[in-house]
Design a protein around this motif. Structure first.
Motif, mmCIF file in Angstrom:
data_model
loop_
_atom_site.group_PDB
_atom_site.id
_atom_site.type_symbol
_atom_site.label_atom_id
_atom_site.label_comp_id
_atom_site.label_asym_id
_atom_site.label_seq_id
_atom_site.Cartn_x
_atom_site.Cartn_y
_atom_site.Cartn_z
ATOM 1 N N GLN A 251 3.391 45.866 -132.734
ATOM 2 C CA GLN A 251 2.538 46.801 -133.464
ATOM 3 C C GLN A 251 2.065 46.219 -134.794
ATOM 4 O O GLN A 251 0.898 46.371 -135.155
ATOM 5 C CB GLN A 251 3.261 48.129 -133.659
ATOM 6 N N LEU A 252 2.958 45.543 -135.525
ATOM 7 C CA LEU A 252 2.568 44.946 -136.801
ATOM 8 C C LEU A 252 1.558 43.817 -136.594
ATOM 9 O O LEU A 252 0.551 43.728 -137.308
ATOM 10 C CB LEU A 252 3.792 44.434 -137.560
ATOM 11 N N LEU B 247 12.394 41.075 -136.174
ATOM 12 C CA LEU B 247 11.871 42.391 -135.810
ATOM 13 C C LEU B 247 12.110 42.619 -134.324
ATOM 14 O O LEU B 247 12.065 41.671 -133.528
ATOM 15 C CB LEU B 247 10.358 42.458 -136.081
ATOM 16 N N ASP B 248 12.346 43.866 -133.927
ATOM 17 C CA ASP B 248 12.410 44.149 -132.501
ATOM 18 C C ASP B 248 11.000 43.974 -131.926
ATOM 19 O O ASP B 248 10.003 43.980 -132.653
ATOM 20 C CB ASP B 248 12.965 45.551 -132.231
ATOM 21 N N THR C 40 8.178 46.703 -132.711
ATOM 22 C CA THR C 40 7.729 46.639 -134.107
ATOM 23 C C THR C 40 6.890 45.384 -134.334
ATOM 24 O O THR C 40 5.830 45.441 -134.963
ATOM 25 C CB THR C 40 8.933 46.670 -135.063
ATOM 26 N N SER D 140 5.868 52.242 -129.677
ATOM 27 C CA SER D 140 6.741 53.325 -130.143
ATOM 28 C C SER D 140 6.132 54.687 -129.813
ATOM 29 O O SER D 140 4.933 54.792 -129.539
ATOM 30 C CB SER D 140 6.946 53.217 -131.663
#
Length: 184
Positions: free
Chosen positions: A82-83, A75-76, A79, A150
């Motif tokens: 946030q996850l 994942l970047d 991302t 984001s």
């Protein structure tokens, strides 16, 4: 002028925001880009592991504020952050498995975890310090870059403050406020 001058004067912290601030107070983060979710998880003895399914993110509670977070590989950073933040919110706030709840309780827990992560990564004390100049509004992309999240995440965080969608925050000699871009 700082963003603190633009925010609603009657703003009051809620329980989730206070809990997110309690987490942050255990660390000495002064700037948004210092907030390290992996460090936070380590502090709470929460382990981050690769998910057995390629597109599946979930957490497993193993005790009060302890557990495992499972994420897809590769994942970047935004991302990933946030996850993990949202899954950390589940482990920090909830002890009941989402598999054992009703649809309504599940939706409520999801909203709580999302709000918690918004408060964690964009705390009010750091938002208040954002500088707004006369000639340049602070737009969503600037806030996303500053807080390493984001643009969608910034929109969500601002929706917890302002009554309408805010696309930018600006000031003029006569006042200040938020801007909503008009679209067709």
């Amino acid at each position: 002028m700082k963003l603190a001058d633009v925010l609603p004067s009657q703003y009051s912290y809620n329980m989730l925001e206070e809990r997110a601030n309690n987490v942050l107070n255990k660390f000495n983060y002064k700037y948004p880009d210092q907030i390290d979710i992996e460090q936070v998880c380590d502090y709470y003895k929460i382990k981050i592991k690769p998910s057995p399914e390629p597109d599946l993110t979930y957490s497993v509670c193993t005790g009060f504020r302890k557990g495992f977070i499972f994420l897809p590989k590769k994942l970047d950073y935004v991302t990933f952050k946030q996850l993990v933040g949202e899954e950390f919110g589940h482990l920090y706030l909830h002890t009941i498995s989402q598999m054992q709840t009703t649809k309504e309780l599940h939706a409520y827990q999801e909203r709580q975890a999302k709000n918690f992560s918004a408060y964690l990564f964009m705390p009010m004390k750091m938002l208040q310090e954002v500088v707004i100049s006369y000639d340049q509004p602070v737009d969503i992309s600037m806030l996303a870059d500053e807080f390493l999240v984001s643009e969608e995440f910034v929109y969500y965080r601002l929706s917890l403050i302002f009554p309408e969608k805010a696309d930018a925050i600006a000031r003029s000699k006569g006042g200040f406020g938020y801007i909503k871009w008009l679209t067709d």
